[in-house]
Every structure is written in structure tokens, then in C-alpha cells.
Enzyme design. Sequence first.
Site, mmCIF file in Angstrom:
data_model
loop_
_atom_site.group_PDB
_atom_site.id
_atom_site.type_symbol
_atom_site.label_atom_id
_atom_site.label_comp_id
_atom_site.label_asym_id
_atom_site.label_seq_id
_atom_site.Cartn_x
_atom_site.Cartn_y
_atom_site.Cartn_z
ATOM 1 N N ALA A 68 96.462 11.705 148.532
ATOM 2 C CA ALA A 68 97.520 10.239 148.342
ATOM 3 C C ALA A 68 96.702 10.026 150.199
ATOM 4 C CB ALA A 68 98.302 11.514 149.235
ATOM 5 N N GLY A 111 95.837 14.971 146.539
ATOM 6 C CA GLY A 111 96.900 14.110 145.187
ATOM 7 C C GLY A 111 95.545 14.160 143.930
ATOM 8 N N GLU A 114 95.815 17.517 142.609
ATOM 9 C CA GLU A 114 96.894 17.479 141.816
ATOM 10 C C GLU A 114 97.538 16.454 140.447
ATOM 11 O OE1 GLU A 114 99.175 16.966 145.269
ATOM 12 O OE2 GLU A 114 100.297 18.645 144.818
ATOM 13 N N GLU A 134 95.650 19.256 152.130
ATOM 14 C CA GLU A 134 96.893 19.061 153.451
ATOM 15 C C GLU A 134 97.680 20.267 154.966
ATOM 16 O OE1 GLU A 134 96.750 19.333 150.089
ATOM 17 O OE2 GLU A 134 97.541 17.909 149.035
HETATM 18 N N1 CAA Z 1 94.165 8.183 152.240
HETATM 19 C C1 CAA Z 1 93.597 7.165 153.271
HETATM 20 N N2 CAA Z 1 92.588 6.505 153.362
HETATM 21 C C2 CAA Z 1 91.151 7.735 152.836
HETATM 22 C C3 CAA Z 1 91.504 8.902 152.187
HETATM 23 C C4 CAA Z 1 92.743 9.476 152.245
HETATM 24 N N3 CAA Z 1 93.365 10.623 151.595
HETATM 25 N N4 CAA Z 1 90.458 9.886 151.714
HETATM 26 C C5 CAA Z 1 89.515 8.612 151.620
HETATM 27 N N5 CAA Z 1 89.659 7.552 153.215
HETATM 28 C C6 CAA Z 1 89.285 6.647 153.527
HETATM 29 C C7 CAA Z 1 88.278 6.745 154.964
HETATM 30 O O1 CAA Z 1 89.322 6.823 155.585
HETATM 31 C C8 CAA Z 1 87.945 5.829 155.180
HETATM 32 O O2 CAA Z 1 87.870 4.837 155.764
HETATM 33 P P1 CAA Z 1 87.943 3.578 156.239
HETATM 34 O O3 CAA Z 1 85.850 2.664 155.755
HETATM 35 O O4 CAA Z 1 88.518 2.217 156.639
HETATM 36 O O5 CAA Z 1 87.099 4.414 158.184
HETATM 37 C C9 CAA Z 1 87.550 5.919 153.902
HETATM 38 O O6 CAA Z 1 88.281 6.482 152.290
HETATM 39 C C10 CAA Z 1 86.376 6.635 153.352
HETATM 40 O O7 CAA Z 1 85.969 7.503 154.072
HETATM 41 P P2 CAA Z 1 85.356 8.754 155.604
HETATM 42 O O8 CAA Z 1 84.526 7.697 156.160
HETATM 43 O O9 CAA Z 1 86.258 9.468 155.590
HETATM 44 O O10 CAA Z 1 84.051 9.565 154.298
HETATM 45 P P3 CAA Z 1 83.448 11.074 154.444
HETATM 46 O O11 CAA Z 1 82.518 10.967 152.867
HETATM 47 O O12 CAA Z 1 83.474 10.996 155.985
HETATM 48 O O13 CAA Z 1 84.715 11.604 154.233
HETATM 49 C C11 CAA Z 1 86.297 12.931 152.830
HETATM 50 C C12 CAA Z 1 85.123 11.980 152.930
HETATM 51 C C13 CAA Z 1 86.221 14.370 152.609
HETATM 52 C C14 CAA Z 1 87.293 12.517 151.273
HETATM 53 C C15 CAA Z 1 87.307 12.423 153.672
HETATM 54 O O14 CAA Z 1 87.618 11.013 153.432
HETATM 55 C C16 CAA Z 1 88.483 13.050 153.630
HETATM 56 O O15 CAA Z 1 88.693 13.898 154.396
HETATM 57 N N6 CAA Z 1 90.060 12.171 153.112
HETATM 58 C C17 CAA Z 1 90.878 12.707 153.417
HETATM 59 C C18 CAA Z 1 91.486 13.828 152.183
HETATM 60 C C19 CAA Z 1 92.512 14.836 152.231
HETATM 61 O O16 CAA Z 1 93.161 15.165 153.267
HETATM 62 N N7 CAA Z 1 93.439 15.276 151.015
HETATM 63 C C20 CAA Z 1 95.113 15.229 151.027
HETATM 64 C C21 CAA Z 1 95.673 13.783 151.431
HETATM 65 S S1 CAA Z 1 97.296 14.717 151.854
HETATM 66 C C22 CAA Z 1 97.484 14.734 149.803
HETATM 67 O O17 CAA Z 1 97.460 14.217 148.861
HETATM 68 C C23 CAA Z 1 99.127 14.910 150.273
HETATM 69 C C24 CAA Z 1 100.052 14.815 148.123
HETATM 70 O O18 CAA Z 1 100.281 16.412 148.555
HETATM 71 C C25 CAA Z 1 99.866 14.487 147.144
#
Ligand code: CAA
Length: 261
Positions: A68, A111, A114, A134
Amino acid sequence: MSMPTQQYVKTETVGRIGRIRLDRTARYNALNRTMVREIVEAMETFDRDDRVTVIVLTGNGKSFSAGADIEEMLEATPISMELLDPFADWDRISRIKKPIIAGVHGFVLGGGFELALACDLIYADPATQFGFPEVGLGVMPGAGGTQRLTKCIGRTRALEWLFTGDRMQADEAERLGIINRVTTDVEATVLAMAERLSNQPSMALRLIKDAANKAVDLSLQDGMEHERRNFYLLFATADQTEGMQAFLEKRPPIFNQQEQE
Ligand code: CAA
């Protein structure tokens, strides 16, 4: 059948396969509300389209989906969540009647995981990483993760992944029975499976999916009764006659002829 407007997904129909590609690659296909709505609407459009037998969902760019959209959730309050009810759209995926095949690669997190678990078959590239991060954001999965993973691999095993937020490698996901198979060519594998299913009798596929879904919720006895009703219903289809006649005539069956006319 016309598709609603799309900003974050790409769709196309290939033969009897309805394809949906996630397309927010600059953000690892992070799922904002509009994107989830577009995915659901595309699935529903294919579900209503008689020319489509099976739906294929894949990622794009470096990943399937990193979950998400965290930026979108930052300012949320319990009341804004209650009013927007962002997960209501996710419930609509459970009501899709045709088989949905997910082909995943890269990150399949939160998500994104999911979303894959809401599909029926999952094939993954060997380098795919699954997980529920999460907990590290101070929250928990909210789109079915705690329920679907637990029902799939059992409570104690699921809790370890959910408590730690650790990443699960594709071979482990396969070993645990979360995905169908690891494959070095996800695209070819999902399309080959979709092609196979698109030649199967469409009403049988639909009622098999319906019965298997009931197995998750109902007691064995209630589930068996449901299964029996679906079985009886299939005797109203031309494919039942064709399948059984073809067997007795020692020839391969040709299904879905009525729909193709
Ligand atoms: N939401 C919003 N933006 C996200 C994102 C997310 N889930 N995942 C990645 N992005 C964005 C980053 O903010 C970044 O944006 P900018 O270029 O503007 O800075 C871009 O995508 C590239 O990401 P990274 O620079 O972080 O890339 P990386 O290669 O270093 O890491 C990653 C990749 C491991 C996927 C890392 O981005 C990450 O950990 N993302 C979040 C994963 C996460 O926590 N997901 C759970 C979300 S909560 C949820 O899903 C609730 C539910 O149950 C529905």
C-alpha cells in the site's frame, strides 16, 4: 466490453485471457487507492466479458508491488479510514468468479503480498521476495494478510512472518505452499497456464473456484453440500455433454463452443 479509464494499470485481451499489468513502476507499483480501484474494475470488467475465461495479473518494472502507498496513509485517521473504507475495494476481488493467475517478481510486500494471495494461482520468479513489513511501520496488514497467510500456512508459522516482517524467499514460499511454483520465466509460465485454463470448460472452472473458496469458510459438511449443488448444476451445461461424449467417443473434448458462437 470497454475498460474504465486507467492511470496505474495496463490491460489487454489476448485470446481468451484478460491481462492486467500493474504500472506504477517508479514506486515499485505501490498501491494507492486509485490503483486498487483500477485493478478491481479491470478484474470485474474481464469477469463480465464472455470472451474472457481467465484473468492474469502481473507486475511491471522491477517488481510486482511494494504494498500500500505509505505516503497516502501517513495522514490517515481512524475516522478518515472509516469514511474512505479503502479495503472495501479489496473485498470485491474475492467476488471475482473467473480464475485469477498472478505472476510475481521482485518485491511482493504488504498489500502487494495480499493482492497476490487474493489471486487463485501464484507463480514467482526465483529472486522474488515476499513479506509483511507493516509491523515495521507501526501497523499490521489490513487487506487480508493475517487471515489468508494464517489459513494457508497455519497460525504459528504465519505469526513468525507477521511479527518479524522478515522477507521470505521464493523457494521458501513454494515450500510452504503459498505459491504454486518458482519459475525462471514467469511471463511464459502464467501465459501457458492461462492458455490451458482458457480451453477448460468455463462454468466448471467457475464452480470449482466457488467450491474451493467455500472450503476456507464452511464446515466440511456444509462445504460438501455446496460442492454437490455445484456438481449438479454443471449437468445443465453443454460442456458436460461434450466432455462425457468425447470420452466415450475416444476423442479430445472441445469446450466453450456455445460461448464462441
Ligand atoms: N509506498 C509509497 N512509496 C513507496 C513504497 C510504498 N509502499 N514502496 C516504495 N516506494 C517509493 C519510495 O518512497 C521511493 O520513492 P522516491 O523515489 O520518490 O524516493 C521509490 O518508491 C523507490 O523506493 P526506494 O528508494 O525505497 O527503493 P529501494 O530499492 O531502496 O527499496 C523497497 C525498495 C524494499 C521496496 C522499499 O521501497 C520498501 O521497503 N518499500 C516499502 C515496503 C512496505 O513497507 N510495504 C508495506 C506497505 S503498508 C501495507 O501494505 C498495508 C496493507 O496491509 C495494505
